[in-house]
Design an enzyme around this catalytic site. Structure first.
Site, PDB file in Angstrom:
ATOM      1  N   PHE A  13     -11.406   4.569  14.525  1.00  0.00           N
ATOM      2  CA  PHE A  13     -12.629   4.752  13.735  1.00  0.00           C
ATOM      3  C   PHE A  13     -13.798   4.307  14.604  1.00  0.00           C
ATOM      4  O   PHE A  13     -13.626   3.461  15.492  1.00  0.00           O
ATOM      5  CB  PHE A  13     -12.586   3.898  12.459  1.00  0.00           C
ATOM      6  CG  PHE A  13     -12.010   4.626  11.274  1.00  0.00           C
ATOM      7  CD1 PHE A  13     -10.682   4.983  11.242  1.00  0.00           C
ATOM      8  CD2 PHE A  13     -12.818   4.949  10.184  1.00  0.00           C
ATOM      9  CE1 PHE A  13     -10.145   5.656  10.156  1.00  0.00           C
ATOM     10  CE2 PHE A  13     -12.294   5.615   9.084  1.00  0.00           C
ATOM     11  CZ  PHE A  13     -10.953   5.976   9.073  1.00  0.00           C
ATOM     12  N   ASP A  65     -15.443  -8.054  18.014  1.00  0.00           N
ATOM     13  CA  ASP A  65     -15.409  -7.883  19.476  1.00  0.00           C
ATOM     14  C   ASP A  65     -15.395  -9.236  20.196  1.00  0.00           C
ATOM     15  O   ASP A  65     -14.998  -9.315  21.353  1.00  0.00           O
ATOM     16  CB  ASP A  65     -16.621  -7.065  19.937  1.00  0.00           C
ATOM     17  CG  ASP A  65     -16.481  -5.602  19.516  1.00  0.00           C
ATOM     18  OD1 ASP A  65     -15.345  -5.105  19.544  1.00  0.00           O
ATOM     19  OD2 ASP A  65     -17.490  -4.989  19.139  1.00  0.00           O
ATOM     20  N   ASN A 122     -17.168  -9.609   8.991  1.00  0.00           N
ATOM     21  CA  ASN A 122     -18.038  -8.452   8.746  1.00  0.00           C
ATOM     22  C   ASN A 122     -17.793  -7.948   7.327  1.00  0.00           C
ATOM     23  O   ASN A 122     -17.061  -8.564   6.559  1.00  0.00           O
ATOM     24  CB  ASN A 122     -17.779  -7.372   9.798  1.00  0.00           C
ATOM     25  CG  ASN A 122     -16.330  -6.936   9.780  1.00  0.00           C
ATOM     26  OD1 ASN A 122     -15.859  -6.335   8.823  1.00  0.00           O
ATOM     27  ND2 ASN A 122     -15.580  -7.292  10.826  1.00  0.00           N
TER      28      ASN A 122
HETATM   29  O1  PMT Z   1     -12.883  -1.507   4.886  1.00  0.00           O
HETATM   30  P1  PMT Z   1     -13.974  -0.711   4.196  1.00  0.00           P
HETATM   31  O2  PMT Z   1     -14.899  -1.588   3.384  1.00  0.00           O
HETATM   32  O3  PMT Z   1     -13.412   0.444   3.412  1.00  0.00           O
HETATM   33  O4  PMT Z   1     -14.906  -0.079   5.343  1.00  0.00           O
HETATM   34  C1  PMT Z   1     -14.404   0.920   6.172  1.00  0.00           C
HETATM   35  C2  PMT Z   1     -14.871   0.756   7.626  1.00  0.00           C
HETATM   36  C3  PMT Z   1     -16.378   0.901   7.705  1.00  0.00           C
HETATM   37  C4  PMT Z   1     -14.456  -0.616   8.152  1.00  0.00           C
HETATM   38  C5  PMT Z   1     -14.154   1.883   8.449  1.00  0.00           C
HETATM   39  O5  PMT Z   1     -14.541   3.120   7.944  1.00  0.00           O
HETATM   40  C6  PMT Z   1     -14.492   1.790   9.921  1.00  0.00           C
HETATM   41  O6  PMT Z   1     -15.457   2.343  10.410  1.00  0.00           O
HETATM   42  N1  PMT Z   1     -13.630   1.055  10.680  1.00  0.00           N
HETATM   43  C7  PMT Z   1     -13.833   0.758  12.125  1.00  0.00           C
HETATM   44  C8  PMT Z   1     -14.627  -0.501  12.287  1.00  0.00           C
HETATM   45  C9  PMT Z   1     -14.860  -0.865  13.738  1.00  0.00           C
HETATM   46  O7  PMT Z   1     -14.505  -1.920  14.147  1.00  0.00           O
HETATM   47  O8  PMT Z   1     -15.418   0.088  14.461  1.00  0.00           O
HETATM   48  P2  PMT Z   1     -15.810  -0.065  16.029  1.00  0.00           P
HETATM   49  O9  PMT Z   1     -16.634   1.141  16.283  1.00  0.00           O
HETATM   50  O10 PMT Z   1     -16.397  -1.382  16.305  1.00  0.00           O
HETATM   51  O11 PMT Z   1     -14.420   0.031  16.782  1.00  0.00           O
HETATM   52  C10 PMT Z   1     -13.869   1.263  17.267  1.00  0.00           C
HETATM   53  C11 PMT Z   1     -12.388   1.280  17.063  1.00  0.00           C
HETATM   54  O12 PMT Z   1     -11.776   0.296  17.908  1.00  0.00           O
HETATM   55  C12 PMT Z   1     -11.927   0.958  15.658  1.00  0.00           C
HETATM   56  O13 PMT Z   1     -10.868   1.797  15.335  1.00  0.00           O
HETATM   57  C13 PMT Z   1     -11.483  -0.492  15.736  1.00  0.00           C
HETATM   58  O14 PMT Z   1     -10.452  -0.764  14.809  1.00  0.00           O
HETATM   59  C14 PMT Z   1     -10.992  -0.593  17.168  1.00  0.00           C
HETATM   60  N2  PMT Z   1     -11.181  -1.909  17.793  1.00  0.00           N
HETATM   61  C15 PMT Z   1     -12.396  -2.493  17.837  1.00  0.00           C
HETATM   62  C16 PMT Z   1     -12.548  -3.710  18.450  1.00  0.00           C
HETATM   63  C17 PMT Z   1     -11.423  -4.337  19.044  1.00  0.00           C
HETATM   64  N3  PMT Z   1     -11.524  -5.511  19.605  1.00  0.00           N
HETATM   65  N4  PMT Z   1     -10.234  -3.745  18.987  1.00  0.00           N
HETATM   66  C18 PMT Z   1     -10.087  -2.534  18.397  1.00  0.00           C
HETATM   67  O15 PMT Z   1      -8.985  -1.985  18.361  1.00  0.00           O
END
Ligand code: PMT
Length: 388
Positions: A315, A271, A202
């Protein structure tokens, strides 16, 4: 935060009005002291209206004299002087207290930040440079003047930096409370191999996570940075661990989880991963190619199930229904806070140096933050760990 703004007699005094407004919007209380010369550029009433507080100029002017300088000196959490003329800089450097502003500065124990603004020759004059050096040696922070066309129609160094820039520095300053804890930060984009030459990933660059690690180190935290693909140098002082795939990140995070006080997951974790990774480069053949994907473990969700003392900050990278989706993730992953960002907004999300975030706490508090640098946002996030 209670900010005392000193405005002195420079043409740049008008910019102090915007500084006042921006500081107020960022949730600070602002009181203004103007020198008599400053009132020749901007009226006292303007600052009173914007700050919603009385403005002090002459401490002896009120019928009931009440040592206002001492009151203001102890009221302030921070004193900002913008614009600061050569005259006020000289007075502070030499302990001269002959009006409300200089007397208050001499009496305060609060940190002082000075934004010099003046003609280039006045700035480069040895007297001014010596005074500035004296102030720096005393721990007073100087925000360097900008270079450009000055009011006197010369070009050079001496302009007051833009209010947004000054305010960002002030906000950074106020966010620098020590962080005596062990922190695990994840960052970057996981990569999920398809074959030896291709992968699914990504747009994360790691900037958000590296900014948090950088600011946490500066504030005395012990930091483990677990990073997937990122285009940055790890900040000095962190324990750096590389984890490219979601599974690798999962294992590394769990390995260190018990030893930390808090986890901040900024990593953009895939994911899904490819079920059968080809050991050889997949050859071009049919018109369509189907990849079977299987679900990756949700790292944060697992941490949410086993956490004991640890604070968890996740996040949420969203493209729609920001609040709703983020609140659901906060609940499902049993987080203390979630930082929601709409990654389709200009200046937010992936790759930008800035971000626009909304904090949501497990108690339901929602705080919308303005656009700010990722470093400033990092400090705001770290504050969540010590203030709430
Ligand atoms: O790295 P940059 O270019 O500065 O960009 C920053 C960012 C956009 C990556 C950052 O601000 C951000 O939003 N990070 C979270 C990205 C993400 O995966 O979001 P999500 O909504 O899909 O996941 C929710 C949370 O679960 C996140 O904290 C993620 O780290 C966590 N997660 C997700 C999937 C997974 N399998 N395990 C996880 O722990």
């Amino acid at each position: 935060m209670k900010i005392l703004l000193g405005v002195t007699g420079s043409i740049a005094a008008y910019k102090a009005v915007e500084i006042t407004s921006r500081l107020k919007k960022a949730g600070n209380e602002v009181k203004v002291i103007m020198t008599a010369n400053a009132t020749k550029f901007v009226s006292k009433r303007t600052f009173a209206e914007i700050s919603k507080n009385a403005v002090s100029v002459d401490m002896f002017s009120e019928p009931d004299y009440k040592a206002e300088h001492i009151e203001l000196a102890s009221w302030a959490d921070l004193v900002l002087i913008a614009p600061a003329t050569a005259n006020i800089i000289a007075k502070i450097a030499n302990g001269i207290a002959d009006d409300t502003l200089s007397t208050t500065i001499l009496a305060t124990k609060a940190p002082v930040i000075i934004c010099p603004a003046m003609n280039t020759n006045m700035l480069s004059n040895t007297a001014t440079q010596t005074n500035l050096k004296t102030l720096t040696q005393r721990g007073i922070e100087i925000i360097e003047p900008a270079t450009g066309i000055l009011a006197c129609q010369t070009v050079g160094k001496g302009r007051l930096p833009e209010p947004a820039e000054i305010v960002e520095k002030i906000l950074n300053h106020q966010n620098k409370k020590p962080l005596p804890m062990k922190l695990l930060v994840t960052a970057g984009a996981t990569i999920e191999p398809i074959d030896p030459v291709r992968y699914i990933t990504n747009h994360s660059t790691g900037r958000m996570g590296y900014a948090i690690a950088t600011q946490a180190i500066k504030r005395g935290a012990e930091v483990i940075l677990i990073s997937a693909k990122a285009e940055l140098q790890p900040p000095e002082g962190v324990k750096f661990i590389k984890a490219e795939t979601a599974l690798e990140m999962h294992d590394k995070v769990l390995e260190h989880f018990n030893s930390v006080d808090a986890v901040i997951m900024t990593a953009a974790v895939s994911d899904y991963r490819v079920k059968n990774i080809s050991t050889q480069k997949i050859k071009k053949s049919a018109d369509t190619l189907t990849l079977e994907l299987v679900k990756n473990p949700d790292i944060l969700k697992e941490l949410g199930k086993v956490k004991t003392k640890q604070k968890l900050i996740g996040f949420a990278a969203e493209t729609e229904n920001l609040l709703e989706n983020a609140q659901r993730k906060l609940r499902e992953k049993n987080l203390d806070f979630i930082v929601a960002n709409n990654v389709t907004q200009a200046g937010a999300g992936f790759a930008a140096d800035t971000n626009i975030a909304t904090f949501i706490s497990k108690t339901g508090q929602v705080q919308n933050l303005p656009k700010m640098s990722k470093l400033s946002l990092a400090d705001e996030i770290l504050n969540l760990l010590i203030e709430r």
